[in-house]
Scaffold this motif. Structure first.
Motif, PDB file in Angstrom:
ATOM      1  N   LEU A  55       0.832  -1.193   0.000  1.00  0.00           N
ATOM      2  CA  LEU A  55       0.000   0.000   0.000  1.00  0.00           C
ATOM      3  C   LEU A  55       0.873   1.251   0.000  1.00  0.00           C
ATOM      4  N   ASN A  56       0.393   2.275  -0.698  1.00  0.00           N
ATOM      5  CA  ASN A  56       1.125   3.542  -0.788  1.00  0.00           C
ATOM      6  C   ASN A  56       2.555   3.330  -1.291  1.00  0.00           C
ATOM      7  N   ASP A  57       2.695   2.453  -2.247  1.00  0.00           N
ATOM      8  CA  ASP A  57       4.003   2.154  -2.830  1.00  0.00           C
ATOM      9  C   ASP A  57       4.599   3.433  -3.435  1.00  0.00           C
ATOM     10  N   SER A  58       5.874   3.698  -3.130  1.00  0.00           N
ATOM     11  CA  SER A  58       6.529   4.918  -3.611  1.00  0.00           C
ATOM     12  C   SER A  58       6.661   4.951  -5.131  1.00  0.00           C
ATOM     13  N   GLN A  59       6.558   3.785  -5.789  1.00  0.00           N
ATOM     14  CA  GLN A  59       6.636   3.757  -7.249  1.00  0.00           C
ATOM     15  C   GLN A  59       5.525   4.568  -7.900  1.00  0.00           C
ATOM     16  N   VAL A  60       4.379   4.622  -7.255  1.00  0.00           N
ATOM     17  CA  VAL A  60       3.253   5.361  -7.839  1.00  0.00           C
ATOM     18  C   VAL A  60       3.620   6.829  -8.001  1.00  0.00           C
ATOM     19  N   ASP A  61       4.199   7.406  -6.962  1.00  0.00           N
ATOM     20  CA  ASP A  61       4.581   8.816  -7.015  1.00  0.00           C
ATOM     21  C   ASP A  61       5.754   9.030  -7.964  1.00  0.00           C
ATOM     22  N   LYS A  62       6.763   8.177  -7.876  1.00  0.00           N
ATOM     23  CA  LYS A  62       7.981   8.341  -8.666  1.00  0.00           C
ATOM     24  C   LYS A  62       7.767   8.080 -10.144  1.00  0.00           C
ATOM     25  N   THR A  63       6.942   7.083 -10.457  1.00  0.00           N
ATOM     26  CA  THR A  63       6.810   6.623 -11.841  1.00  0.00           C
ATOM     27  C   THR A  63       5.590   7.194 -12.548  1.00  0.00           C
ATOM     28  N   PHE A  64       4.566   7.564 -11.785  1.00  0.00           N
ATOM     29  CA  PHE A  64       3.326   8.049 -12.410  1.00  0.00           C
ATOM     30  C   PHE A  64       3.044   9.510 -12.081  1.00  0.00           C
ATOM     31  N   THR A  65       2.801   9.805 -10.822  1.00  0.00           N
ATOM     32  CA  THR A  65       2.344  11.143 -10.440  1.00  0.00           C
ATOM     33  C   THR A  65       3.348  12.229 -10.815  1.00  0.00           C
ATOM     34  N   GLN A  66       4.618  12.037 -10.491  1.00  0.00           N
ATOM     35  CA  GLN A  66       5.615  13.065 -10.762  1.00  0.00           C
ATOM     36  C   GLN A  66       5.988  13.155 -12.233  1.00  0.00           C
ATOM     37  N   VAL A  67       5.894  12.059 -12.948  1.00  0.00           N
ATOM     38  CA  VAL A  67       6.295  12.063 -14.364  1.00  0.00           C
ATOM     39  C   VAL A  67       5.210  12.681 -15.242  1.00  0.00           C
ATOM     40  N   TYR A  68       3.964  12.317 -15.000  1.00  0.00           N
ATOM     41  CA  TYR A  68       2.853  12.811 -15.828  1.00  0.00           C
ATOM     42  C   TYR A  68       2.116  13.930 -15.082  1.00  0.00           C
ATOM     43  N   ASN A  69       2.873  14.958 -14.727  1.00  0.00           N
ATOM     44  CA  ASN A  69       2.312  16.034 -13.896  1.00  0.00           C
ATOM     45  C   ASN A  69       1.926  17.275 -14.695  1.00  0.00           C
ATOM     46  N   TYR A  70       1.842  17.156 -16.010  1.00  0.00           N
ATOM     47  CA  TYR A  70       1.514  18.307 -16.844  1.00  0.00           C
ATOM     48  C   TYR A  70       0.007  18.570 -16.814  1.00  0.00           C
ATOM     49  N   PRO A  71      -0.394  19.840 -16.899  1.00  0.00           N
ATOM     50  CA  PRO A  71      -1.825  20.179 -16.771  1.00  0.00           C
ATOM     51  C   PRO A  71      -2.732  19.419 -17.721  1.00  0.00           C
ATOM     52  N   SER A  72      -2.298  19.225 -18.969  1.00  0.00           N
ATOM     53  CA  SER A  72      -3.168  18.575 -19.948  1.00  0.00           C
ATOM     54  C   SER A  72      -3.344  17.085 -19.687  1.00  0.00           C
ATOM     55  N   LEU A  73      -2.527  16.518 -18.789  1.00  0.00           N
ATOM     56  CA  LEU A  73      -2.610  15.084 -18.489  1.00  0.00           C
ATOM     57  C   LEU A  73      -3.360  14.807 -17.191  1.00  0.00           C
ATOM     58  N   GLN A  74      -3.955  15.828 -16.614  1.00  0.00           N
ATOM     59  CA  GLN A  74      -4.739  15.634 -15.390  1.00  0.00           C
ATOM     60  C   GLN A  74      -6.166  15.214 -15.750  1.00  0.00           C
ATOM     61  N   VAL A  75      -6.241  14.066 -16.363  1.00  0.00           N
ATOM     62  CA  VAL A  75      -7.503  13.488 -16.836  1.00  0.00           C
ATOM     63  C   VAL A  75      -7.529  12.024 -16.404  1.00  0.00           C
ATOM     64  N   PRO A  76      -8.666  11.331 -16.518  1.00  0.00           N
ATOM     65  CA  PRO A  76      -8.699   9.903 -16.146  1.00  0.00           C
ATOM     66  C   PRO A  76      -7.738   9.071 -16.991  1.00  0.00           C
ATOM     67  N   TRP A  77      -7.062   8.132 -16.325  1.00  0.00           N
ATOM     68  CA  TRP A  77      -6.190   7.169 -16.995  1.00  0.00           C
ATOM     69  C   TRP A  77      -6.831   5.784 -16.879  1.00  0.00           C
ATOM     70  N   TYR A  78      -7.427   5.308 -17.969  1.00  0.00           N
ATOM     71  CA  TYR A  78      -8.032   3.973 -17.994  1.00  0.00           C
ATOM     72  C   TYR A  78      -6.931   2.955 -18.297  1.00  0.00           C
ATOM     73  N   SER A  79      -6.721   2.006 -17.384  1.00  0.00           N
ATOM     74  CA  SER A  79      -5.522   1.168 -17.444  1.00  0.00           C
ATOM     75  C   SER A  79      -5.849  -0.318 -17.379  1.00  0.00           C
ATOM     76  N   VAL A  80      -5.011  -1.093 -18.062  1.00  0.00           N
ATOM     77  CA  VAL A  80      -5.017  -2.556 -17.932  1.00  0.00           C
ATOM     78  C   VAL A  80      -3.681  -2.976 -17.319  1.00  0.00           C
ATOM     79  N   LEU A  81      -3.636  -4.211 -16.860  1.00  0.00           N
ATOM     80  CA  LEU A  81      -2.404  -4.755 -16.291  1.00  0.00           C
ATOM     81  C   LEU A  81      -1.579  -5.440 -17.378  1.00  0.00           C
TER      82      LEU A  81
END
Length: 418
Positions: A169-195
């Motif tokens: 839970l609360n894995d640091s990879q989420v922040d490092k790999t997703f939140t901080q990388v895709y932090n541009y205003p135009s990307l603040q939209v839903p991300w529909y994802s598969v595994l």
């Protein structure tokens, strides 16, 4: 027998005053007299002819010494190997050569061609590498293109967190790999994802049984980033993207959790993780039936299917036999328009051989790509192993699809008629 003899007097003075003139002697033994006969020689040419000394070099300046050093064989070898590895690194995405530009005209073609293109989205896959291997470069271009394109959502085609998914839970990879990388205003939209298979544990943690695919579910991820909508094909079969300008009436999204279909994974140790592939493989038949029913009942003009593994591909992994034997018949019968996937680390566009209206689009170049592409016998309309992403703009009659690269290049564009 040859020897040299030095002299005092004018000869020595000349040698001291001017390096360019020397006086040498050729000594020969005379059998008649038993004495040495000395003959004065002036000039380096005579000395060279007699092999008394090496050819004299002119005085070296600092620049000439540097040139000689740079042109030496060891230095040339080092330079050649350095250039070779630099070029190879650029090709496989390990080395970035960036050209900084402020030319916004590069992105003018990203704009939707008309106001009737009311559903717009991006597709990116195989990206989760902590910003490395061009991931940050691709994210930047997504952000810049997005300022013009204005996407309503993003499709992620899997392998979201390398090397082997989320662990707790609360894995640091989420922040490092997703939140901080895709932090541009135009990307603040839903991300529909598969595994992807790496989200199930396939990677450096093959014997690490802490990988838990359920940690990527919408409910669990909401505490860290509420853009995340997952796991497609596992937790839900279809979604209608209501954030579009047409309130989701133009397109419907359908999802397939493809990793449990692939038989070679069953023998892997990581497949036995809790909630992993062995737990899900028995559900594949039911999931396929649910997808068939959902597609049949859909009244949306555009039917878009998303999975991680390719049905058809000319990349390193190629076609996925377990999907090729099942899905094309379902997609064609229900008039699906697109199947988006990742897994192969490249960008591809392939039309179904029996139905030109069904297009297979590989978007698995969100970070590290592979040189080992361009295999297979599928008829490919476009293929590149450069890192990048895809944009799709839909109207009621047309779909415009663009392939963008990490260096701001619009590599390919096509328009599909409904």
């Amino acid at each position: 027998k040859l020897c040299t003899s030095s002299f005092s007097g004018p000869g020595r003075e000349r040698r001291g005053r001017r390096v360019g003139a020397i006086e040498m002697a050729q000594s020969r033994f005379s059998p008649d007299t038993g004495d040495l006969e000395l003959t004065s020689l002036d000039g380096l040419d005579d000395v060279d002819d007699l092999l008394i000394r090496r050819k004299r070099r002119p005085p070296q300046t600092a620049s000439s010494r540097l040139c000689l050093r740079l042109c030496s064989k060891p230095c040339l070898r080092v330079t050649a190997f350095s250039l070779m590895f630099l070029v190879l690194g650029i090709l496989i995405g390990h080395v970035s050569l960036r050209i900084v530009t402020t030319d916004s005209s590069l992105y003018t073609r990203a704009a939707a061609p008309g106001a009737d293109y009311t559903t717009r989205f991006m597709v990116v896959g195989d990206w989760g590498r902590g910003g490395e291997y061009h991931q940050s470069d691709v994210a930047l271009q997504m952000g810049l293109v997005g300022e013009v394109f204005r996407p309503h959502f993003v499709l992620s085609t899997g392998d979201n967190f390398y090397p082997s998914g989320l662990k707790h839970l609360n894995d640091s990879q989420v922040d490092k790999t997703f939140t901080q990388v895709y932090n541009y205003p135009s990307l603040q939209v839903p991300w529909y994802s598969v595994l992807g298979n790496h989200d199930y544990g396939d990677g450096s943690g093959k014997h690490d049984f802490t990988t838990n695919p359920t940690l990527q579910s919408t409910e669990v991820m909401a505490a860290q980033d509420d853009r995340w909508v997952c796991c497609g094909g596992r937790d839900f079969v279809s979604k209608r993207p209501e954030e579009t300008e047409d309130d989701g009436s133009l397109a419907e999204l359908f999802f397939v959790d493809t990793s449990p279909f692939v038989h070679k994974y069953y023998k892997e140790s990581w497949a036995a993780n809790s909630g992993g592939i062995l737990d899900e493989k028995e559900k594949t038949k039911d999931k396929t039936g649910a997808l068939d029913v959902a597609l049949e009942r859909s009244v949306s003009p555009w039917k878009i299917v998303v999975g991680h593994h390719p049905i058809r591909s000319n990349g390193r992994h190629g076609d996925t036999p377990e999907l090729l034997s099942v899905l094309p018949e379902i997609l064609n019968r229900n008039k699906a328009d697109f199947y988006f996937n990742g897994h192969d680390h490249d960008l591809q566009l392939i039309a179904d051989p029996s139905n030109p209206g069904l297009r297979y689009v590989t978007s698995g170049a969100g970070s590290r790509t592979r040189l080992e592409s361009f295999y297979g016998d599928n008829k490919v309309a476009f293929h590149t192993f450069s890192s990048g992403f895809v944009t799709v703009a839909l109207s009621s009659q047309q779909a415009r699809v663009q392939f963008w690269l990490w260096d701001s290049t619009l590599a390919h564009e096509f328009v599909a008629q409904k």
